[in-house]
Design a protein around this motif. Structure first.
Motif, PDB file in Angstrom:
ATOM      1  N   ALA A 179       5.069   9.436  -7.626  1.00  0.00           N
ATOM      2  CA  ALA A 179       6.291   9.719  -8.390  1.00  0.00           C
ATOM      3  C   ALA A 179       5.979   9.872  -9.873  1.00  0.00           C
ATOM      4  N   LYS A 180       5.099   9.044 -10.374  1.00  0.00           N
ATOM      5  CA  LYS A 180       4.849   9.045 -11.819  1.00  0.00           C
ATOM      6  C   LYS A 180       3.761  10.053 -12.210  1.00  0.00           C
ATOM      7  N   GLU A 181       2.706  10.135 -11.402  1.00  0.00           N
ATOM      8  CA  GLU A 181       1.548  10.913 -11.860  1.00  0.00           C
ATOM      9  C   GLU A 181       1.285  12.176 -11.045  1.00  0.00           C
ATOM     10  N   GLY A 182       2.003  12.313  -9.928  1.00  0.00           N
ATOM     11  CA  GLY A 182       1.888  13.563  -9.173  1.00  0.00           C
ATOM     12  C   GLY A 182       0.752  13.579  -8.163  1.00  0.00           C
ATOM     13  N   PRO A 183       0.764  14.597  -7.296  1.00  0.00           N
ATOM     14  CA  PRO A 183      -0.167  14.637  -6.169  1.00  0.00           C
ATOM     15  C   PRO A 183      -1.622  14.889  -6.567  1.00  0.00           C
ATOM     16  N   ASP A 184      -1.843  15.452  -7.768  1.00  0.00           N
ATOM     17  CA  ASP A 184      -3.230  15.752  -8.125  1.00  0.00           C
ATOM     18  C   ASP A 184      -3.876  14.652  -8.949  1.00  0.00           C
ATOM     19  N   SER A 185      -3.131  13.588  -9.194  1.00  0.00           N
ATOM     20  CA  SER A 185      -3.684  12.539 -10.055  1.00  0.00           C
ATOM     21  C   SER A 185      -4.795  11.785  -9.349  1.00  0.00           C
ATOM     22  N   LYS A 186      -5.668  11.196 -10.159  1.00  0.00           N
ATOM     23  CA  LYS A 186      -6.766  10.391  -9.631  1.00  0.00           C
ATOM     24  C   LYS A 186      -6.200   9.214  -8.825  1.00  0.00           C
ATOM     25  N   ALA A 187      -5.103   8.638  -9.365  1.00  0.00           N
ATOM     26  CA  ALA A 187      -4.517   7.467  -8.709  1.00  0.00           C
ATOM     27  C   ALA A 187      -4.007   7.819  -7.318  1.00  0.00           C
ATOM     28  N   PHE A 188      -3.286   8.917  -7.232  1.00  0.00           N
ATOM     29  CA  PHE A 188      -2.722   9.262  -5.932  1.00  0.00           C
ATOM     30  C   PHE A 188      -3.830   9.605  -4.937  1.00  0.00           C
ATOM     31  N   LYS A 189      -4.831  10.330  -5.439  1.00  0.00           N
ATOM     32  CA  LYS A 189      -5.945  10.665  -4.536  1.00  0.00           C
ATOM     33  C   LYS A 189      -6.688   9.404  -4.101  1.00  0.00           C
ATOM     34  N   GLY A 190      -6.795   8.468  -5.033  1.00  0.00           N
ATOM     35  CA  GLY A 190      -7.425   7.188  -4.690  1.00  0.00           C
ATOM     36  C   GLY A 190      -6.675   6.533  -3.535  1.00  0.00           C
ATOM     37  N   HIS A 191      -5.360   6.573  -3.610  1.00  0.00           N
ATOM     38  CA  HIS A 191      -4.545   5.998  -2.538  1.00  0.00           C
ATOM     39  C   HIS A 191      -4.786   6.707  -1.207  1.00  0.00           C
ATOM     40  N   LEU A 192      -4.769   8.032  -1.268  1.00  0.00           N
ATOM     41  CA  LEU A 192      -4.963   8.777  -0.014  1.00  0.00           C
ATOM     42  C   LEU A 192      -6.305   8.420   0.629  1.00  0.00           C
ATOM     43  N   SER A 193      -7.299   8.197  -0.223  1.00  0.00           N
ATOM     44  CA  SER A 193      -8.636   7.923   0.319  1.00  0.00           C
ATOM     45  C   SER A 193      -8.693   6.569   1.033  1.00  0.00           C
ATOM     46  N   ARG A 194      -7.693   5.754   0.853  1.00  0.00           N
ATOM     47  CA  ARG A 194      -7.719   4.441   1.498  1.00  0.00           C
ATOM     48  C   ARG A 194      -6.578   4.255   2.511  1.00  0.00           C
ATOM     49  N   VAL A 195      -6.074   5.352   3.046  1.00  0.00           N
ATOM     50  CA  VAL A 195      -5.037   5.232   4.076  1.00  0.00           C
ATOM     51  C   VAL A 195      -5.677   4.892   5.420  1.00  0.00           C
ATOM     52  N   LYS A 248       0.839  -1.205   0.000  1.00  0.00           N
ATOM     53  CA  LYS A 248       0.000   0.000   0.000  1.00  0.00           C
ATOM     54  C   LYS A 248       0.874   1.256   0.000  1.00  0.00           C
ATOM     55  N   ALA A 249       1.803   1.317   0.958  1.00  0.00           N
ATOM     56  CA  ALA A 249       2.621   2.522   1.084  1.00  0.00           C
ATOM     57  C   ALA A 249       3.569   2.673  -0.114  1.00  0.00           C
ATOM     58  N   PHE A 250       4.140   1.546  -0.572  1.00  0.00           N
ATOM     59  CA  PHE A 250       5.053   1.638  -1.716  1.00  0.00           C
ATOM     60  C   PHE A 250       4.310   2.046  -2.989  1.00  0.00           C
ATOM     61  N   ASN A 251       3.159   1.407  -3.221  1.00  0.00           N
ATOM     62  CA  ASN A 251       2.409   1.750  -4.437  1.00  0.00           C
ATOM     63  C   ASN A 251       2.032   3.230  -4.442  1.00  0.00           C
ATOM     64  N   MET A 252       1.669   3.731  -3.265  1.00  0.00           N
ATOM     65  CA  MET A 252       1.258   5.123  -3.168  1.00  0.00           C
ATOM     66  C   MET A 252       2.400   6.045  -3.624  1.00  0.00           C
ATOM     67  N   VAL A 253       3.616   5.734  -3.179  1.00  0.00           N
ATOM     68  CA  VAL A 253       4.762   6.564  -3.577  1.00  0.00           C
ATOM     69  C   VAL A 253       4.978   6.466  -5.094  1.00  0.00           C
ATOM     70  N   CYS A 254       4.823   5.257  -5.639  1.00  0.00           N
ATOM     71  CA  CYS A 254       5.026   5.095  -7.090  1.00  0.00           C
ATOM     72  C   CYS A 254       4.026   5.938  -7.874  1.00  0.00           C
ATOM     73  N   ARG A 255       2.774   5.904  -7.433  1.00  0.00           N
ATOM     74  CA  ARG A 255       1.757   6.661  -8.168  1.00  0.00           C
ATOM     75  C   ARG A 255       2.032   8.157  -8.075  1.00  0.00           C
TER      76      ARG A 255
END
Ligand code: LAN
Length: 722
Positions: free
Chosen positions: A347-363, A338-345
């Motif tokens: 790193a690649k797509e930035g803090p405003d991406s849907k993917a990164f926000k998706g991750h934050l929503s499941r912390v 979970k934590a590693f994938n979040m950093v990857c998303r």
């Protein structure tokens, strides 16, 4: 000056259940007094926070069944409105630091109340020796101590605040952070306080190997490959977070020599002796030696980004990360990935991406507030696992027939109904997933992973509840058949069942185990526990629907019994990999043998197993093993008996139809003596284990298994005396 542990006002915390997905648990903090009044704390919240629950004293139990009833009267208070029993799931001490580092490098902050409680938890779990181990029951290691020290610093503790100076002294005494195990090296490198050159190659190119290669990553145990995948992305792209002043300060704090003078390439195989459980195999060191040349090329400025192999490897790995995120609603399989994938998303797509926000929503799904503070759990809960056992216990003890428990029982069925996975994952083939149609996951359906014993115990629970005359037949035969298909698909040629998948490669892949702190992690091994769950589910189902895949079921069950026979140890016991340890696995194995019609009356194996247990009954009538049994593979006697292990032993002896009823009577007396007037049992030592070396707590077990054992013993003792 005495240092006071940070804390929030515990009266402000509430547990939200099922807000974003079925079975989800999330602690929220209410700052406003008015909100708190409108949403008062319930017994579940008070119980887990160690506050006064106000639960009434119950009439004193005179028989085991009365004690079981009192136990459930208390435990049902912890049932959520959706039917499951919210429970903490802590123990490992390397999870919070991963999350804290991940949030930090992604420029995110948790809520101040969460940060305060995280600090409290870390400080509360500090051992008397001054640092932290791999898990709460283990002595300090470099991994545990450095990671938690760094986490505390990121969470705002000053370098000399409270115990920090002492902790730093311990880190230095243990040789400093250079010798931290590989997973620690990776996290510290991501943060910028270690150099990637000091990490043995985690080559993303491995994911370019064709599938037929005997050690290709798709064959590795699922947790290892889902952790390796994002690690290899971060390693392959040499990701490092922003260089903040704290990064430079930490570089000066956790080493015994100036950071700039450390010879990083020499650190790859430097693993602190305090930490090693599985030393590197020479094959791994040789592979690292070769790969170091390749990596040196990647490192040359201007060259690395032009190398096509690395480029396509990173693309491949990133796709796999995306598949995993999308399959699991950004939970991923567990807290490390979970934590590693979040950093990857990020790193690649930035803090405003849907993917990164998706991750934050499941912390928050992984964070549990306990009386000791906020912890990161081993999974996003143990919802299905606890509920399935509880349901079977209620039915088998006949407590489910009692009017006051009917509503609670039906709520469990409702939960199970909504938790069944109805199809295979979206990225089923692409992400090398095992089929999931008809299965249950260990926690919630959103997590989405089948486990052989979770689908099996889930199905057994459904069958048990639906056998009650007042229960609706919510799951029809079709849905049960889907579960059966999945269970049948999980048997290995040996007859045994592994955890999440079939065994996909040779045990020689263990040579590539680079996580020095765990044992037996590269392969999905077969386990007597999982095998028992699977074969018993098949048997229970075939009584209900004798026509469906009759022959397949019979062959599978027979092979599974042969496997159980094969792995019995000469002393009569079975080694447990998920619970502590011989007591746990012997209970499962004797359930298998009971299904095969083997009991003390007709089986030397069962007699040997019962003798193993009876020989270890303690003076006070109880049983107690420590997690060291799992580490050393030899029975390690606990100095104090444990109610959970006593309950397991009782259930085991009943499966074996053990003749001397005084043994079971004494055990029941002990469990009853430890029960509190409101029906609860207090938490004792940790119950679970994984990867041979890391203990993990199952706090619901003290309710489930005590109730189950007492209720069954009540019947057994009566039937014996007639
Ligand atoms: C679990 C928890 C449940 C457990 C049982 C169902 C009890 C078991 O019978 C099968 C394996 C399984 C599903 C299991 C596997 C490993 C887990 C997920 C854990 C012990 C909980 C935490 C652990 C996970 C690996 C922790 C993260 C650490 C890593 C090494 C990646």
């Amino acid at each position: 000056m005495d240092f006071e542990f940070p804390s929030t006002d515990l009266k402000g915390w509430r547990l939200k259940v099922g807000e974003d997905s079925h079975g989800q648990q999330k602690w929220v903090y209410l700052r406003d007094e008015k909100q708190r009044e409108e949403w008062p704390q319930d017994v579940t919240e008070k119980y887990w926070l160690g506050l006064d629950t106000g639960t009434p004293e119950l009439p004193e139990a005179k028989t085991p069944l009365e004690a079981a009833r009192n136990g459930y009267k208390f435990y049902r208070n912890l049932q959520s409105h959706d039917g499951h029993f919210s429970t903490e799931y802590g123990g490992p001490l390397f999870l919070i630091p991963g999350l804290v580092i991940a949030m930090n490098v992604c420029g995110q902050k948790l809520l101040p109340e969460q940060e305060t409680e995280l600090k409290k938890y870390i400080l509360n779990k500090r051992r008397k020796e001054g640092g932290w181990g791999l898990h709460t029951a283990a002595p300090p290691t470099v991994f545990g101590t450095v990671m938690n020290y760094v986490a505390l610093r990121i969470l705002g503790m000053g370098p000399d605040e409270g115990p920090m100076t002492e902790i730093r002294a311990l880190i230095h005494e243990m040789g400093g952070a250079t010798g931290i195990p590989t997973w620690g090296k990776v996290w510290l490198s991501v943060l910028g306080v270690y150099e990637w050159d000091g990490v043995g190659s985690i080559s993303p190119e491995l994911w370019l190997l064709p599938d037929w290669v005997p050690f290709a990553p798709w064959r590795w145990w699922i947790h290892v490959r889902q952790t390796f995948t994002p690690m290899s992305y971060l390693y392959g792209s040499r990701f490092v977070g922003t260089f903040t002043p704290l990064v430079f300060t930490l570089r000066q704090e956790i080493y015994t020599q100036p950071y700039e003078s450390i010879k990083w390439s020499a650190q790859q195989s430097n693993i602190s002796p305090y930490d090693v459980y599985s030393p590197h195999h020479p094959v791994l060191d040789i592979a690292h030696g070769f790969l170091a040349y390749y990596e040196a090329m990647q490192n040359l400025p201007g060259v690395s980004s032009c190398l096509p192999l690395r480029k396509s490897a990173l693309k491949r790995v990133y796709d796999l990360i995306r598949y995993e995120d999308e399959n699991t609603g950004y939970q991923t399989i567990g807290p490390v990935s979970k934590a590693f994938n979040m950093v990857c998303r990020y790193a690649k797509e930035g803090p405003d991406s849907k993917a990164f926000k998706g991750h934050l929503s499941r912390v928050d799904d992984f964070l549990w507030l306990s009386k000791d503070g906020l912890m990161m759990m081993g999974t996003n809960g143990s919802q299905l696992w606890d509920l399935s056992f509880m349901a079977q216990a209620l039915v088998e003890t006949s407590l489910a027939d009692e009017p006051e428990f009917k509503k609670s029982t039906l709520k469990m069925l409702d939960w199970l109904d909504k938790a069944q996975l109805r199809q295979n994952p979206k990225w089923y083939h692409e992400n090398y997933r095992h089929q999931t149609k008809g299965a249950w996951a260990f926690s919630t359906p959103e997590q989405s992973y089948v486990v052989s014993d979770c689908v099996s115990e889930g199905l057994k629970a459904v069958i048990a509840i639906q056998s009650l005359p007042y229960a609706p037949k919510t799951l029809d035969l079709g849905r049960m058949r889907d579960a059966i298909d999945t269970i049948l698909s999980m048997q290995n040629p040996s007859g045994g069942f592994a955890s999440y998948e079939l065994q996909r490669g040779s045990t020689k892949m263990e040579w590539l185990n680079a996580a020095e702190v765990f044992g037996n992690i590269m392969v999905d091994y077969e386990y007597p526990e999982c095998t028992t769950s699977a074969l018993s589910a098949l048997k229970h189902f075939s009584k209900l629907d004798p026509t469906y895949r009759q022959q397949d079921i019979q062959i599978t069950v027979d092979k599974a019994i042969t496997y159980i026979h094969d792995v019995q140890r000469p002393d009569g016991s079975w080694y447990g990999s998920w619970g502590i340890c011989f007591t746990y696995a012997t209970m499962f194995a004797l359930e298998s043998l009971a299904i095969a019609g083997e009991t003390c009356a007709n089986s030397e194996r069962v007699r040997r197993a019962c003798k193993f247990l009876v020989d270890r009954q303690m003076e006070d009538g109880g049983w107690g093993e420590t997690y060291m049994s799992c580490v050393t593979m030899e029975y390690a006697q606990h100095e104090q008996s444990q109610v959970v292990q006593t309950a397991w032993a009782v259930l085991a002896l009943i499966y074996g139809q053990y003749g001397d009823k005084s043994v079971i009577e004494r055990a029941c007396k002990l469990i009853m003596k430890r029960q509190k007037p409101d029906g609860r049992w207090e938490q004792e030592d940790t119950e679970g284990i994984f990867n041979k070396n890391c203990a993990i707590d199952y706090p619901a077990f003290k309710f489930i298994f005590c109730i189950w054992a007492l209720g069954r013993a009540d019947k057994y003792l009566k039937s014996q005396s007639q």
